[in-house]
Design an enzyme around this catalytic site. Sequence first.
Site, PDB file in Angstrom:
ATOM      1  N   GLU A   1      22.512 124.626  85.070  1.00  0.00           N
ATOM      2  CA  GLU A   1      21.651 124.866  86.220  1.00  0.00           C
ATOM      3  C   GLU A   1      22.285 125.955  87.077  1.00  0.00           C
ATOM      4  O   GLU A   1      23.432 125.835  87.497  1.00  0.00           O
ATOM      5  CB  GLU A   1      21.469 123.586  87.037  1.00  0.00           C
ATOM      6  CG  GLU A   1      20.712 122.499  86.282  1.00  0.00           C
ATOM      7  CD  GLU A   1      20.548 121.214  87.068  1.00  0.00           C
ATOM      8  OE1 GLU A   1      19.912 120.289  86.540  1.00  0.00           O
ATOM      9  OE2 GLU A   1      21.061 121.130  88.210  1.00  0.00           O
TER      10      GLU A   1
ATOM     11  N   ASP B   1      21.390 120.463  99.869  1.00  0.00           N
ATOM     12  CA  ASP B   1      22.755 120.725  99.418  1.00  0.00           C
ATOM     13  C   ASP B   1      23.790 120.204 100.407  1.00  0.00           C
ATOM     14  O   ASP B   1      23.631 120.319 101.624  1.00  0.00           O
ATOM     15  CB  ASP B   1      22.971 122.231  99.221  1.00  0.00           C
ATOM     16  CG  ASP B   1      22.134 122.789  98.094  1.00  0.00           C
ATOM     17  OD1 ASP B   1      21.820 122.008  97.176  1.00  0.00           O
ATOM     18  OD2 ASP B   1      21.799 123.981  98.124  1.00  0.00           O
TER      19      ASP B   1
END
Length: 256
Positions: free
Chosen positions: A51, A62
Amino acid sequence: MSQSILTTRIMEALAAGRKALIPFLPGGFPDKERFFDELAALDAGGADIIEIGVPFSDPVADGPVVEQASLDCLLNGTCLSWLFYELGKRKGQYRAGLVLMGYYNPFLQYGLEQLAADAADAGVSGFIVPDVPLEESGPLREALDKHGLDLIPLVGLNTSEERLAAYAQNARGYVYFVSVLGTTGMRESLPTEVKERLTAVRRIFNVPVALGFGIKSPEQLYAFGDLVDGVVFGSALIAHIKAGGTAAEFMARWRG
């Protein structure tokens, strides 16, 4: 439609008696020159899928490690057009399936049809877009479908069975199970309810299940047995590289 290359790579890992390894690395990290060295090392080290994070200025899903790495990449000039150009030059060099993980706004600005076409030309096999709800994913899914690209669903502890079933109707590649509530990052332990929810995901989806968000060690993964087909790790890899390590060293630890 034929079986996704992403599904194929995970099934090949399972046939070899192991879980699929899915490292995450922000595009352009730790710098634009070294990024492709680390990408090649991840591939050579046994990654089944890689990824690649598309840096964005407001990465809501995140944690601090990934967020700082992504911001550094933005400052270094990483952008979608650069990623596509550089990946395109290396198309066919990687065994691992490539997935772009990013937020919807940069993809919309790029243009969804152009995004899908350029991604396919660059050798990308799928996308993960954390901030696009199922109800709003139609235009993106349609553009990706035209070019044979997968839109990987993200589900988690608070996803109802009704919603899991809705995601499962169009799931291709694999389903990414978010193992904790909150942002990405390493955890010493995972919530006890993860196994219960994974059981439902396994029952409802017909694609492999990858576990991510909070994964720190191989031991955490194998505790889930057959409920999980693969593991996504990002924060631990980024921290390892920031500390002076290499992707090759990190992959050797996970391969055992």
